[in-house]
Motif scaffolding. Structure first.
Motif, short mmCIF file in Angstrom:
data_model
loop_
_atom_site.label_atom_id
_atom_site.label_comp_id
_atom_site.label_asym_id
_atom_site.label_seq_id
_atom_site.Cartn_x
_atom_site.Cartn_y
_atom_site.Cartn_z
N ARG A 9 13.49 24.36 28.86
CA ARG A 9 14.09 25.14 29.57
C ARG A 9 15.61 25.44 29.28
O ARG A 9 16.20 24.60 28.70
CB ARG A 9 14.15 24.39 30.97
N ALA A 10 16.10 26.39 29.83
CA ALA A 10 17.39 26.96 29.79
C ALA A 10 18.16 27.07 30.81
O ALA A 10 17.62 27.50 31.79
CB ALA A 10 17.37 28.24 28.70
N VAL A 11 19.52 27.02 30.73
CA VAL A 11 20.44 27.44 31.85
C VAL A 11 21.02 28.67 31.52
O VAL A 11 21.45 28.79 30.32
CB VAL A 11 21.42 26.31 32.32
N VAL A 12 20.96 29.67 32.18
CA VAL A 12 21.63 31.05 32.05
C VAL A 12 22.44 31.41 32.93
O VAL A 12 22.16 31.13 34.14
CB VAL A 12 20.68 32.14 31.67
N VAL A 13 24.01 31.66 32.71
CA VAL A 13 24.82 31.90 33.75
C VAL A 13 25.27 33.37 33.14
O VAL A 13 25.86 33.26 31.93
CB VAL A 13 25.62 30.91 33.93
N GLU A 14 25.41 34.36 34.03
CA GLU A 14 26.01 35.77 33.64
C GLU A 14 27.05 36.10 34.59
O GLU A 14 26.78 35.74 35.92
CB GLU A 14 24.88 36.45 33.48
N ARG A 15 28.06 36.43 33.83
CA ARG A 15 29.22 37.00 34.96
C ARG A 15 30.00 38.04 34.45
O ARG A 15 30.27 38.05 33.40
CB ARG A 15 29.96 35.73 35.17
N GLU A 16 30.33 38.91 35.35
CA GLU A 16 31.32 40.17 35.06
C GLU A 16 32.77 39.41 35.24
O GLU A 16 32.99 39.02 35.97
CB GLU A 16 30.97 41.35 35.94
N ILE A 17 33.31 39.89 34.10
CA ILE A 17 34.61 39.01 34.19
C ILE A 17 35.92 40.34 34.01
O ILE A 17 35.47 41.07 33.05
CB ILE A 17 34.84 38.30 32.72
N ALA A 18 36.72 40.38 34.97
CA ALA A 18 37.59 41.55 34.68
C ALA A 18 38.76 41.34 33.66
O ALA A 18 39.86 41.57 34.06
CB ALA A 18 37.97 41.64 36.29
N HIS A 19 38.28 41.06 32.34
CA HIS A 19 39.26 40.83 31.42
C HIS A 19 38.66 41.38 30.08
O HIS A 19 37.48 41.21 30.10
CB HIS A 19 39.85 39.30 31.16
N PRO A 20 39.43 41.82 29.28
CA PRO A 20 38.75 42.21 28.14
C PRO A 20 38.30 41.26 27.03
O PRO A 20 38.71 39.96 27.12
CB PRO A 20 40.00 43.04 27.11
N PRO A 21 37.21 41.31 26.21
CA PRO A 21 36.71 40.27 25.28
C PRO A 21 37.70 39.31 24.56
O PRO A 21 37.56 38.16 24.41
CB PRO A 21 35.93 41.28 24.50
N ALA A 100 33.04 48.55 31.12
CA ALA A 100 34.12 49.74 31.73
C ALA A 100 35.19 48.67 32.29
O ALA A 100 36.28 49.28 32.22
CB ALA A 100 33.54 50.46 32.45
N THR A 101 34.95 47.64 32.90
CA THR A 101 35.86 46.95 33.68
C THR A 101 36.14 45.73 33.23
O THR A 101 36.91 44.79 33.75
CB THR A 101 35.30 46.65 35.14
N GLY A 102 35.64 45.16 32.05
CA GLY A 102 36.01 44.05 31.20
C GLY A 102 35.10 43.65 30.38
O GLY A 102 34.91 44.16 29.13
N THR A 103 34.43 42.44 30.92
CA THR A 103 33.41 41.94 29.88
C THR A 103 32.41 41.18 30.68
O THR A 103 32.35 40.45 31.59
CB THR A 103 34.28 40.66 29.02
N HIS A 104 31.22 41.39 30.13
CA HIS A 104 29.93 40.76 30.60
C HIS A 104 29.77 39.66 29.75
O HIS A 104 29.61 39.52 28.77
CB HIS A 104 28.86 41.68 30.39
N LEU A 105 29.86 38.35 30.37
CA LEU A 105 29.76 37.14 29.60
C LEU A 105 28.63 36.45 30.11
O LEU A 105 27.85 36.27 31.33
CB LEU A 105 30.98 36.14 30.14
#
Length: 142
Positions: A9-21, A100-105
């Motif tokens: 199995r895998a653990v996946v965490v996704e978060r929108e981060i308000a900072h550039p890559p 548009a607002t930062g980075t999708h991590l």
């Protein structure tokens, strides 16, 4: 006899981060910053580099697998336990996508065997906490 590998199995965490890559990449790859949000480490963003993550509970042996600056980072995450049933051999991957607002991590940790319910649950909770710490570190960076 089957050649099939055991199901994992895998653990996946996704978060929108308000900072550039680029800023996020610094926090993912600079040891002094990693120690602020994850664990103390001797990490270097070089494919094949062996490093250790050290926490109060023990340590994790790692090897850098992929380095694509500002886009992708992956490394092994091997925690050897006194009881081999609790050994965890996994891979952690970070994918950064500009928005548009930062980075999708996106973080994915693969390799949890079905019987490793405690490790899986701990990782699911732990990565959420680490990402909260990561956002705090990013907020303090120039």
């Amino acid at each position: 006899m089957s050649d099939a590998t055991p199901e994992t199995r895998a653990v996946v965490v996704e978060r929108e981060i308000a900072h550039p890559p680029e800023k996020l990449w610094r926090a993912l790859t600079q040891p002094h910053l990693i120690s602020e949000w994850l664990m103390k480490t001797d990490f270097a963003p070089v494919v094949g580099h062996d490093f250790t993550l050290r926490g109060d509970w023990g340590s994790v042996d790692c090897r850098v697998l992929t380095v694509e600056p500002g886009r992708m980072l992956s490394y092994t995450w091997d925690h050897v336990h006194d009881d081999p049933a609790f050994d965890l051999r996994s891979v952690v991957s970070f994918t950064l996508t500009p928005t548009a607002t930062g980075t999708h991590l996106r973080m994915e940790q693969t390799g949890f065997r079905s019987e490793q319910k405690q490790a899986f649950g701990g990782a699911r909770h732990g990565w959420q906490e680490h990402f909260t710490n990561l956002e705090r570190v990013l907020a303090g960076l120039a």
